[in-house]
Scaffold this active site. Structure first.
Site, PDB file in Angstrom:
ATOM      1  N   LYS A  69      -4.236  -9.197   2.005  1.00 53.47           N
ATOM      2  CA  LYS A  69      -4.269  -8.601   3.366  1.00 53.47           C
ATOM      3  C   LYS A  69      -5.991  -8.726   2.748  1.00 53.47           C
ATOM      4  O   LYS A  69      -7.570  -9.358   3.398  1.00 53.47           O
ATOM      5  CB  LYS A  69      -4.249  -7.223   3.483  1.00 53.47           C
ATOM      6  CG  LYS A  69      -3.288  -6.913   4.393  1.00 53.47           C
ATOM      7  CD  LYS A  69      -3.043  -5.176   3.950  1.00 53.47           C
ATOM      8  CE  LYS A  69      -1.646  -5.110   5.082  1.00 53.47           C
ATOM      9  NZ  LYS A  69      -1.349  -3.936   5.575  1.00 53.47           N
ATOM     10  N   ASN A  90      -4.988  -7.009   8.631  1.00 53.34           N
ATOM     11  CA  ASN A  90      -4.430  -7.225   8.712  1.00 53.34           C
ATOM     12  C   ASN A  90      -3.597  -8.568  10.286  1.00 53.34           C
ATOM     13  O   ASN A  90      -3.013  -8.234  10.334  1.00 53.34           O
ATOM     14  CB  ASN A  90      -3.522  -6.412   8.674  1.00 53.34           C
ATOM     15  CG  ASN A  90      -3.266  -5.826  10.042  1.00 53.34           C
ATOM     16  OD1 ASN A  90      -3.951  -5.544  10.786  1.00 53.34           O
ATOM     17  ND2 ASN A  90      -2.500  -4.595  10.430  1.00 53.34           N
ATOM     18  N   ASP A 105      -4.446  -1.448  11.830  1.00 55.83           N
ATOM     19  CA  ASP A 105      -3.662  -0.021  11.463  1.00 55.83           C
ATOM     20  C   ASP A 105      -4.341   1.141  12.490  1.00 55.83           C
ATOM     21  O   ASP A 105      -3.995   2.071  12.014  1.00 55.83           O
ATOM     22  CB  ASP A 105      -3.916   0.228   9.725  1.00 55.83           C
ATOM     23  CG  ASP A 105      -2.541  -0.616   9.036  1.00 55.83           C
ATOM     24  OD1 ASP A 105      -2.018  -1.370   9.712  1.00 55.83           O
ATOM     25  OD2 ASP A 105      -2.761  -1.306   8.153  1.00 55.83           O
ATOM     26  N   GLY A 131      -3.212  10.030  -0.639  1.00 58.58           N
ATOM     27  CA  GLY A 131      -3.829   8.234  -0.868  1.00 58.58           C
ATOM     28  C   GLY A 131      -4.845   8.281  -0.899  1.00 58.58           C
ATOM     29  O   GLY A 131      -5.736   8.393   0.361  1.00 58.58           O
ATOM     30  N   ALA A 132      -5.357   7.509  -1.219  1.00 55.11           N
ATOM     31  CA  ALA A 132      -6.341   6.690  -1.020  1.00 55.11           C
ATOM     32  C   ALA A 132      -6.873   5.308  -1.194  1.00 55.11           C
ATOM     33  O   ALA A 132      -7.664   4.312  -1.569  1.00 55.11           O
ATOM     34  CB  ALA A 132      -7.955   6.635  -1.789  1.00 55.11           C
ATOM     35  N   ARG A 160     -10.415   6.810  -7.527  1.00 54.72           N
ATOM     36  CA  ARG A 160     -10.509   6.003  -6.525  1.00 54.72           C
ATOM     37  C   ARG A 160     -10.775   6.983  -5.111  1.00 54.72           C
ATOM     38  O   ARG A 160     -11.354   6.062  -4.220  1.00 54.72           O
ATOM     39  CB  ARG A 160      -8.739   5.417  -6.373  1.00 54.72           C
ATOM     40  CG  ARG A 160      -9.149   4.523  -5.485  1.00 54.72           C
ATOM     41  CD  ARG A 160      -7.316   3.986  -5.563  1.00 54.72           C
ATOM     42  NE  ARG A 160      -7.135   2.814  -4.173  1.00 54.72           N
ATOM     43  CZ  ARG A 160      -6.286   1.789  -4.419  1.00 54.72           C
ATOM     44  NH1 ARG A 160      -4.869   2.346  -5.311  1.00 54.72           N
ATOM     45  NH2 ARG A 160      -5.292   1.076  -3.963  1.00 54.72           N
ATOM     46  N   TYR A 222       8.370   4.900   6.567  1.00 51.77           N
ATOM     47  CA  TYR A 222       8.811   4.644   8.378  1.00 51.77           C
ATOM     48  C   TYR A 222      10.210   4.275   6.957  1.00 51.77           C
ATOM     49  O   TYR A 222      11.266   4.314   8.088  1.00 51.77           O
ATOM     50  CB  TYR A 222       8.774   3.506   8.727  1.00 51.77           C
ATOM     51  CG  TYR A 222       8.623   2.238   8.770  1.00 51.77           C
ATOM     52  CD1 TYR A 222       9.260   1.128   8.535  1.00 51.77           C
ATOM     53  CD2 TYR A 222       7.006   1.887   8.700  1.00 51.77           C
ATOM     54  CE1 TYR A 222       9.325  -0.085   8.273  1.00 51.77           C
ATOM     55  CE2 TYR A 222       6.826   0.404   7.882  1.00 51.77           C
ATOM     56  CZ  TYR A 222       7.371  -0.724   8.180  1.00 51.77           C
ATOM     57  OH  TYR A 222       7.538  -1.719   7.269  1.00 51.77           O
TER      58      TYR A 222
END
Length: 281
Positions: A69, A90, A105, A131-132, A160, A222
């Site tokens: 990506k 993406n 996304d 998250g990062a 991060r 998922y």
């Protein structure tokens, strides 16, 4: 060798796990389009050569998955705002000889959230993100575009998280990972963008006891469809949003670019991919 009809593909290394061919294949059949969508295993050292050769190989464009990506973003001739915000692409398509890039996304996540919880922003409350990484960046971008006043970021690596916050500005505030339950209780939305829970592995250890009853808990994982986070949130009576819808909706813009039809994410498609996920476990 070129095939008849329009062509697109998904590239990655490895690529066997990708469900993109099932999604796009469903739409090709539904709209009776003379086209193909394939999986192409491309080594990291070959990605630029492959992307520069899309037209000669007969492709209108491609999806890009791990680990390409960031490379796709760098190689592209033109990048839309979503790709620039995330620093990764993406979805690629050709406009003449120019390679164009987007990160869908953001679109996929925000579209599915609005469909599943259309009043998610009715409270003037922060959004909390676990998250990062790249997915977190895409979703932060989406919430900022939706005029959320404060985004609270929780990540095991504080460095991060601080980098992400610095890139997006003062509305993104970093909190210690250890405060992820206590500091998120008033959230309008809580989103897990980490891989914790993937294939049922690991736990985020969220305590939903004191959460606002209108908080929406969302997980971009998922596999499985019901992660431990989603299950725990439901046990506390909270509205939840699974990760499969983001996967399906992020595929829409690319299909339209390559095949000229804007496809619909139907219940039938959702059920088809959900059954595939459950059958593979």
């Amino acid at each position: 060798m070129k095939r008849a009809g329009k062509q697109a593909c998904v590239i990655g290394w490895p690529i066997e796990h990708s469900r993109s061919p099932a999604i796009h294949g469903y739409w090709l059949d539904r709209y009776r389009i003379d086209g193909t969508y394939t999986k192409e295993a491309v080594r990291p050292e070959d990605v630029e050569t492959f992307l520069r050769g899309l037209a000669n190989a007969g492709f209108s464009g491609c999806n890009v998955t791990i680990p390409h990506k960031e490379a796709a973003f760098r190689i592209a001739d033109e990048r839309d705002a979503s790709a620039v915000a995330v620093g990764a692409a993406n979805t690629l398509w050709l406009e003449g000889a120019r390679l164009c890039a987007a990160n869908t996304d953001t679109y996929g996540y925000m579209t599915y959230l609005a469909l599943q919880a259309e009043d998610w922003n009715r409270r003037d409350a922060p959004v909390s993100i676990l998250g990062a990484g790249g997915a977190a960046r895409a979703i932060v971008h989406g919430f900022l575009e939706a005029d959320v006043g404060e985004i609270r970021l929780f990540n095991r690596s504080a460095e991060r998280a601080a980098t992400l916050a610095a890139d997006f500005g003062p509305r993104v505030k970093v909190f210690p990972w250890e405060q992820r339950s206590r500091a998120a209780t008033e959230s309008a939305v809580l989103v897990n963008t980490t891989a914790v829970g993937l294939k049922g592995e690991g736990s985020l250890d969220m305590d939903f006891t004191d959460f606002h009853p209108d908080c929406i808990v969302s997980d971009i994982v998922y596999v499985p469809l019901e992660t431990a986070l989603i299950r725990d949130a439901r046990r506390h009576g909270l509205h939840t949003v699974d990760g499969l819808g983001m996967l399906l909706h992020q595929a829409v813009p690319g299909f339209e670019k390559w095949f000229g039809v804007r496809p619909e994410v139907t219940d039938e498609l959702y059920d088809k991919i959900a059954a595939d996920i459950e059958g593979a476990r």
